[in-house]
Enzyme design. Structure first.
Site, PDB file in Angstrom:
ATOM      1  CB  THR A  16      -0.905  -0.006   1.260  1.00 47.67           C
ATOM      2  OG1 THR A  16      -1.640  -1.220   1.271  1.00 47.67           O
ATOM      3  CG2 THR A  16      -1.846   1.166   1.266  1.00 47.67           C
ATOM      4  CB  VAL A  17       3.156   2.732   2.503  1.00 46.13           C
ATOM      5  CG1 VAL A  17       3.951   4.018   2.638  1.00 46.13           C
ATOM      6  CG2 VAL A  17       2.060   2.692   3.562  1.00 46.13           C
ATOM      7  CE  LYS A  51       1.946   4.122  14.200  1.00 44.08           C
ATOM      8  NZ  LYS A  51       0.557   3.960  13.774  1.00 44.08           N
ATOM      9  N   GLY A 108       1.316   8.760  10.719  1.00 38.89           N
ATOM     10  CA  GLY A 108       1.004   8.720   9.275  1.00 38.89           C
ATOM     11  C   GLY A 108       1.470   9.974   8.574  1.00 38.89           C
TER      12      GLY A 108
HETATM   13  N1  HSE Z   1      -1.728   0.200  11.315  1.00 35.58           N
HETATM   14  C1  HSE Z   1      -1.359   1.553  11.477  1.00 35.58           C
HETATM   15  C2  HSE Z   1      -2.593   2.334  11.910  1.00 35.58           C
HETATM   16  C3  HSE Z   1      -0.826   2.107  10.201  1.00 35.58           C
HETATM   17  O1  HSE Z   1      -3.704   1.810  11.834  1.00 35.58           O
HETATM   18  O2  HSE Z   1      -2.444   3.468  12.334  1.00 35.58           O
HETATM   19  C4  HSE Z   1      -0.087   3.404  10.358  1.00 35.58           C
HETATM   20  O3  HSE Z   1       1.056   3.270  11.153  1.00 35.58           O
END
Ligand code: HSE
Length: 441
Positions: A13-14, A205, A134
């Site tokens: 995807t990314v 994170k 993100g």
């Molecule tokens: N799985 C992660 C989310 C993707 O849902 O935020 C982004 O890091």
């Protein structure tokens, strides 16, 4: 160096989003950089599929190990995700003098310290803006924008999948499993979605944010982590009636004396946030990061926390930052963790028992005389003061939920009281314990 040659590991995807930007926005980026970014290579295990992009002129590899050592690649973008084999490929790329940009929060949270050292030894750079929040440039904000501040707190909605699930459960009464499936189809969820719903992705994170905020080493393994899988539609509705919304938050705070940070509090759990706050309004796959500093006060950054285009936007911003200072100026970039390496310390993590919080308790009790008195007398024994209590009308004799909001106490104290309360004969099932935060913004 007028042209920087980019190779991408992983056309998921990314990865495809990054390829798309590099192709479609090349002219815009050239105007902003005065240099050209060129996608020259990409690696993926499955090359026999329609990528929906014109990749002619791009050398395709089915072996990432070959791309990371290719002479015609200056910068490697790692978008495979997970700990391994991503770590091996990134280490190899750094070893071969390539700059690296990654969206891989698991990799940075677990192996960031060794990779930063390797990059510094090799005189190359490692960018990871897309690993947190993100598309929101929240790491840049923390590393550079508020760098003149002692950071007083970090709060974040850091997982798009969980925020999407909680939003849809509240607004549409949607079923947990159906919404998770939708989040997977939209490309938000991790390969293993338990990383999302059990809070692990948020903990990855948060550990990065906390280390960057307080100049400490990344200590992902020490983050207290609870996910959203035990939250039901009834809890969402009940807390709403009390003026709150449930968000999966990552929370980090410094502890110490005389301005010196000696311990770092790090926790991830479903949290009651007042409906009137900005963070309560952040819905769907949006993320929010709230940083408070001693001079700047409260700052809030909101944007899409997952998905192809927003995440790719953050990846390419890192590529552009590195490109700008090439060929030999990586020392002009801010240090990856916002402090010069020798000033970063292995600060202790505050034990969870010492964390101060307010609480929401959902206790299933048999409706008979004296039950509430027993519960509240145990709370009183532990000096836990009540802010609100609710029990709905029902037929007598049934098992009913009693909802309690407490004032601030320590986690250790609360847990001691809860083990006595759960032992009461009139208390059925596990007690749901949610923590509550009050915000200034
Ligand atoms: N799985 C992660 C989310 C993707 O849902 O935020 C982004 O890091």
């Amino acid at each position: 160096m007028k042209e920087v040659r980019v190779g991408i590991l992983g056309l998921g995807t990314v990865g495809l989003g990054v390829a798309r930007i590099l192709i479609e926005q090349q002219a815009l980026m050239a105007k902003r950089l005065g240099k050209t970014l060129k996608l020259v290579a990409a690696a993926d295990r499955d090359l026999n599929r329609d990528f929906g992009l014109d990749l002619s002129g791009v050398t395709l590899y089915d072996d990432a190990a070959a791309l990371v050592v290719a002479d015609d690649v200056d910068l490697v973008v790692e978008l495979i995700g997970g700990y391994e084999p991503a770590r091996t490929f990134v280490a190899s790329a750094l070893e071969h003098g390539k700059h690296v940009v990654t969206a891989n929060k698991a990799l940075i949270a677990k192996h960031g310290e060794e990779l930063f050292k390797q990059a510094a030894d090799k005189g190359v750079s490692i960018g990871f803006e897309a690993a947190v929040g993100g598309g929101i440039p929240c790491l840049k904000a923390l590393r550079e924008g508020v760098a003149a501040n002692n950071i007083q707190s970090v709060y974040g909605i850091l997982n798009g999948t969980c925020n999407f699930i909680l939003t849809k459960m509240e607004n549409e009464g949607a079923d947990y499993a159906d919404v998770l499936k939708e989040a997977q189809e939209l490309g938000y969820a991790e390969a293993d979605p338990t990383f999302d719903v059990e809070g692990i992705d948020t903990a990855h994170k948060l550990s990065i944010l906390a280390a960057m905020a307080f100049g400490s080493h990344i200590k992902f393994d020490e983050v207290f982590t609870e996910g959203i899988s035990k939250i039901g539609a009834a809890d969402i509705e009940a807390v709403h009636e009390l003026g709150y919304r449930i968000k999966l938050l990552g929370i980090a705070k410094p502890h110490g004396e005389n301005g010196e940070v000696t311990q770092v509090e790090m926790r991830v759990h479903p949290t009651l946030v007042p409906l009137t706050t900005q963070i309560a309004q952040v819905s769907d796959s949006y993320n929010a990061v709230m940083l408070s500093g001693d001079f700047v006060e409260h700052t809030v950054y909101i944007g899409r926390g997952a998905g192809e285009r927003p995440t790719a936007s953050a990846v390419v911003a890192d590529i552009m930052d590195i490109t700008r200072v090439l060929p030999n100026g990586v020392e002009f970039l801010a240090p990856p963790m916002g402090y010069v390496a020798s000033e970063r310390q292995a600060l202790e993590t505050l034990p969870m028992a010492d964390v101060q919080s307010e609480y929401y308790l959902r206790i299933m009790v048999k409706d008979k005389p004296g039950v509430i008195a027993s519960v509240t007398s145990i709370l009183a024994d532990h000096q836990i003061s009540l802010e609100a209590m609710q029990q709905k009308e029902h037929d007598t004799g049934e098992v009913v939920p009693v909802m309690i909001l407490t004032h601030e106490t320590t986690e250790g104290n609360l847990q001691a009281a809860m083990s006595r309360i759960t032992a009461l004969a009139a208390v059925e099932d596990e007690v749901l314990i949610l923590r509550k935060e009050s915000f200034a913004a």
